[in-house]
Design a protein around this motif. Structure first.
Motif, PDB file in Angstrom:
ATOM      1  N   THR A  25      -9.107 -17.158  -4.665  1.00 17.42           N
ATOM      2  CA  THR A  25      -8.547 -15.811  -4.528  1.00 17.42           C
ATOM      3  C   THR A  25      -8.997 -15.225  -3.183  1.00 17.42           C
ATOM      4  O   THR A  25      -9.910 -14.397  -3.121  1.00 17.42           O
ATOM      5  CB  THR A  25      -8.998 -14.893  -5.676  1.00 17.42           C
ATOM      6  N   PRO A  26      -8.366 -15.646  -2.103  1.00 17.05           N
ATOM      7  CA  PRO A  26      -8.818 -15.229  -0.773  1.00 17.05           C
ATOM      8  C   PRO A  26      -8.514 -13.767  -0.490  1.00 17.05           C
ATOM      9  O   PRO A  26      -7.569 -13.185  -1.034  1.00 17.05           O
ATOM     10  CB  PRO A  26      -8.002 -16.125   0.153  1.00 17.05           C
ATOM     11  N   GLN A  27      -9.314 -13.193   0.372  1.00 18.89           N
ATOM     12  CA  GLN A  27      -9.006 -11.883   0.917  1.00 18.89           C
ATOM     13  C   GLN A  27      -8.015 -12.069   2.062  1.00 18.89           C
ATOM     14  O   GLN A  27      -8.220 -12.903   2.938  1.00 18.89           O
ATOM     15  CB  GLN A  27     -10.282 -11.209   1.439  1.00 18.89           C
ATOM     16  N   ILE A  28      -6.932 -11.335   2.036  1.00 18.75           N
ATOM     17  CA  ILE A  28      -5.966 -11.420   3.122  1.00 18.75           C
ATOM     18  C   ILE A  28      -5.851 -10.067   3.795  1.00 18.75           C
ATOM     19  O   ILE A  28      -6.249  -9.036   3.235  1.00 18.75           O
ATOM     20  CB  ILE A  28      -4.591 -11.898   2.624  1.00 18.75           C
ATOM     21  N   ASP A  29      -5.324 -10.079   5.007  1.00 16.83           N
ATOM     22  CA  ASP A  29      -5.159  -8.839   5.760  1.00 16.83           C
ATOM     23  C   ASP A  29      -3.887  -8.147   5.285  1.00 16.83           C
ATOM     24  O   ASP A  29      -2.777  -8.530   5.671  1.00 16.83           O
ATOM     25  CB  ASP A  29      -5.067  -9.135   7.255  1.00 16.83           C
ATOM     26  N   GLU A  30      -4.058  -7.133   4.434  1.00 18.68           N
ATOM     27  CA  GLU A  30      -2.901  -6.395   3.940  1.00 18.68           C
ATOM     28  C   GLU A  30      -2.886  -5.014   4.562  1.00 18.68           C
ATOM     29  O   GLU A  30      -3.863  -4.270   4.448  1.00 18.68           O
ATOM     30  CB  GLU A  30      -2.954  -6.288   2.419  1.00 18.68           C
ATOM     31  N   PRO A  31      -1.801  -4.633   5.222  1.00 15.93           N
ATOM     32  CA  PRO A  31      -1.759  -3.309   5.865  1.00 15.93           C
ATOM     33  C   PRO A  31      -1.770  -2.184   4.842  1.00 15.93           C
ATOM     34  O   PRO A  31      -1.252  -2.322   3.730  1.00 15.93           O
ATOM     35  CB  PRO A  31      -0.439  -3.345   6.643  1.00 15.93           C
ATOM     36  N   ASP A  32      -2.342  -1.060   5.236  1.00 15.06           N
ATOM     37  CA  ASP A  32      -2.441   0.079   4.325  1.00 15.06           C
ATOM     38  C   ASP A  32      -1.073   0.623   3.927  1.00 15.06           C
ATOM     39  O   ASP A  32      -0.924   1.191   2.835  1.00 15.06           O
ATOM     40  CB  ASP A  32      -3.266   1.198   4.981  1.00 15.06           C
ATOM     41  N   ASP A  33      -0.097   0.466   4.806  1.00 16.47           N
ATOM     42  CA  ASP A  33       1.226   1.021   4.521  1.00 16.47           C
ATOM     43  C   ASP A  33       2.196  -0.031   3.993  1.00 16.47           C
ATOM     44  O   ASP A  33       3.412   0.142   4.099  1.00 16.47           O
ATOM     45  CB  ASP A  33       1.800   1.687   5.770  1.00 16.47           C
ATOM     46  N   PHE A  34       1.678  -1.111   3.417  1.00 17.47           N
ATOM     47  CA  PHE A  34       2.529  -2.196   2.910  1.00 17.47           C
ATOM     48  C   PHE A  34       3.583  -1.667   1.934  1.00 17.47           C
ATOM     49  O   PHE A  34       4.782  -1.950   2.071  1.00 17.47           O
ATOM     50  CB  PHE A  34       1.658  -3.258   2.230  1.00 17.47           C
ATOM     51  N   ASP A  35       3.166  -0.890   0.947  1.00 16.47           N
ATOM     52  CA  ASP A  35       4.105  -0.403  -0.058  1.00 16.47           C
ATOM     53  C   ASP A  35       5.124   0.566   0.546  1.00 16.47           C
ATOM     54  O   ASP A  35       6.317   0.497   0.227  1.00 16.47           O
ATOM     55  CB  ASP A  35       3.355   0.278  -1.206  1.00 16.47           C
ATOM     56  N   ASP A  36       4.674   1.451   1.418  1.00 22.30           N
ATOM     57  CA  ASP A  36       5.599   2.385   2.054  1.00 22.30           C
ATOM     58  C   ASP A  36       6.597   1.645   2.942  1.00 22.30           C
ATOM     59  O   ASP A  36       7.790   1.997   2.978  1.00 22.30           O
ATOM     60  CB  ASP A  36       4.835   3.406   2.888  1.00 22.30           C
ATOM     61  N   PHE A  37       6.116   0.640   3.659  1.00 25.36           N
ATOM     62  CA  PHE A  37       6.983  -0.155   4.528  1.00 25.36           C
ATOM     63  C   PHE A  37       8.126  -0.756   3.740  1.00 25.36           C
ATOM     64  O   PHE A  37       9.304  -0.650   4.113  1.00 25.36           O
ATOM     65  CB  PHE A  37       6.152  -1.251   5.201  1.00 25.36           C
ATOM     66  N   TRP A  38       7.799  -1.354   2.584  1.00 30.73           N
ATOM     67  CA  TRP A  38       8.835  -2.039   1.815  1.00 30.73           C
ATOM     68  C   TRP A  38       9.684  -1.071   1.005  1.00 30.73           C
ATOM     69  O   TRP A  38      10.892  -1.289   0.827  1.00 30.73           O
ATOM     70  CB  TRP A  38       8.210  -3.121   0.938  1.00 30.73           C
TER      71      TRP A  38
END
Length: 347
Positions: A25-38
């Motif tokens: 279960t790696p940590q990945i770089d997820e942007p803070d605005d991921f949900d808003d972006f999509w």
């Protein structure tokens, strides 16, 4: 997809031991605005479709494919930007009542092909929508029919670095949005039960499957096989196979630190692990332990994250079928029976 000759050659099991894969279960770089972006991306695409004549409803044209037990429709629906996307819709000819539907996404550089290539799900009693992939369809199979009207800056040949300078411009932002809109389209077709829709695909199609499942919370099932577009950093680190190798080649040439930072930022909006965290549908994965195209650790990273941020998520990860002695072909033809059993359970 690989040719038959290529499929006969597999590398050794090169990734983590299977016990470690199950816990990965790696940590990945997820942007803070991921949900808003999509959310903005999908809303914008739906609005563009709604503004078209007919309110963006899918257009069906019956095709005489010489088949007596299956009907075929040539479908056009509005995808990202309202751009026309093609698909084949096949259904059992004498079905009564609303049908459950399976939306399928194609592998890298393949197109929707020819309608008689996709008869299995219709023969099993489902409405089946085979989505074309914009800009692709000339690498193998029966071809595609959907252009991508959006340009890009300097890229490596292929699709991984098209629009890599900004996530808003990336090729896969458009393709993943098309995948969501394909589900919207099939739900709007007379004779389809909108509450019983599953998504599936192999390789690139599996990656699109994961993304659509993360973006739509009301799917009945998701079946990604040897999925691509997951855990990009890991894939680039442990394999030089294409298409992930396109990223490596791009960074090999454009070697400035700021270009590397920008590249990974763009890809962080497109990572299947982030979509998997948000997925809620029952899922059936598959992977192959000799797959250097979509390494098993990248597949497990998405599978093990499935539903982690979804409301009402279960604690158990989805089932994953493992093929220890296969490469990127994975389970190939053996997958269909597993799919039908899974669909009978959930649709």
């Amino acid at each position: 997809m690989l040719s038959a000759a290529t499929q006969e050659v597999a590398v050794a099991q090169f990734d983590m031991p299977r016990g470690e894969l199950e816990q990965y279960t790696p940590q990945i770089d997820e942007p803070d605005d991921f949900d808003d972006f999509w959310a903005h991306t999908i809303a914008e695409a739906r609005a563009a479709g709604d503004a078209q004549p007919g309110g963006g409803a899918p257009v069906l044209e019956r095709v005489d494919a010489g088949l007596t037990q299956v009907t075929v429709d040539d479908v056009t629906f509005p995808g990202f930007g309202g751009h026309p996307v093609k698909a084949w819709l096949t259904r059992p000819a004498h079905a009564e009542g609303p049908l459950p539907a399976v939306v399928q996404y194609q592998g890298y550089n393949g197109g929707r092909g020819l309608p008689h290539e996709h008869l299995g799900f219709a023969a099993a009693g489902y409405a089946h929508l085979m989505m074309d992939t914009r800009g692709q369809g000339s690498g193998w199979g029966g071809g595609g029919a959907t252009p991508d009207p959006v340009g890009a800056g300097p890229t490596v040949p292929g699709y991984m670095t098209r629009g890599i300078e900004d996530p808003h411009d990336h090729f896969y932002r458009r393709v993943l949005t098309d995948g969501v809109r394909a589900v919207d389209a099939v739900r709007a077709i007379d004779g389809v039960d909108p509450e019983r829709v599953a998504v599936t695909g192999v390789s690139q199609g599996g990656g699109i499957t994961i993304a659509v499942a993360g973006l739509l919370g009301d799917l009945a099932a998701a079946m990604p096989d040897v999925p691509f577009l997951c855990h990009y950093r890991r894939a680039v680190q442990i394999s030089d196979a294409m298409p992930y190798g396109e990223i490596t080649q791009y960074l090999h040439v454009h070697r400035a630190p700021e270009v590397e930072e920008r590249t990974w930022r763009t890809l962080s909006y497109l990572d299947g692990v982030s979509f998997a965290r948000r997925a809620q549908a029952p899922a059936l994965f598959s992977t192959a332990l000799m797959d250097d195209v979509c390494p098993p650790s990248t597949v497990y990273a998405a599978r093990n994250a499935w539903g982690a941020e979804a409301e009402g998520a279960t604690t158990e990860p989805p089932r994953i079928d493992v093929y220890p002695y296969n490469g990127h072909e994975g389970g190939a033809e053996y997958r269909f029976a597993q799919h039908l059993a899974f669909l009978r359970e959930h649709l």
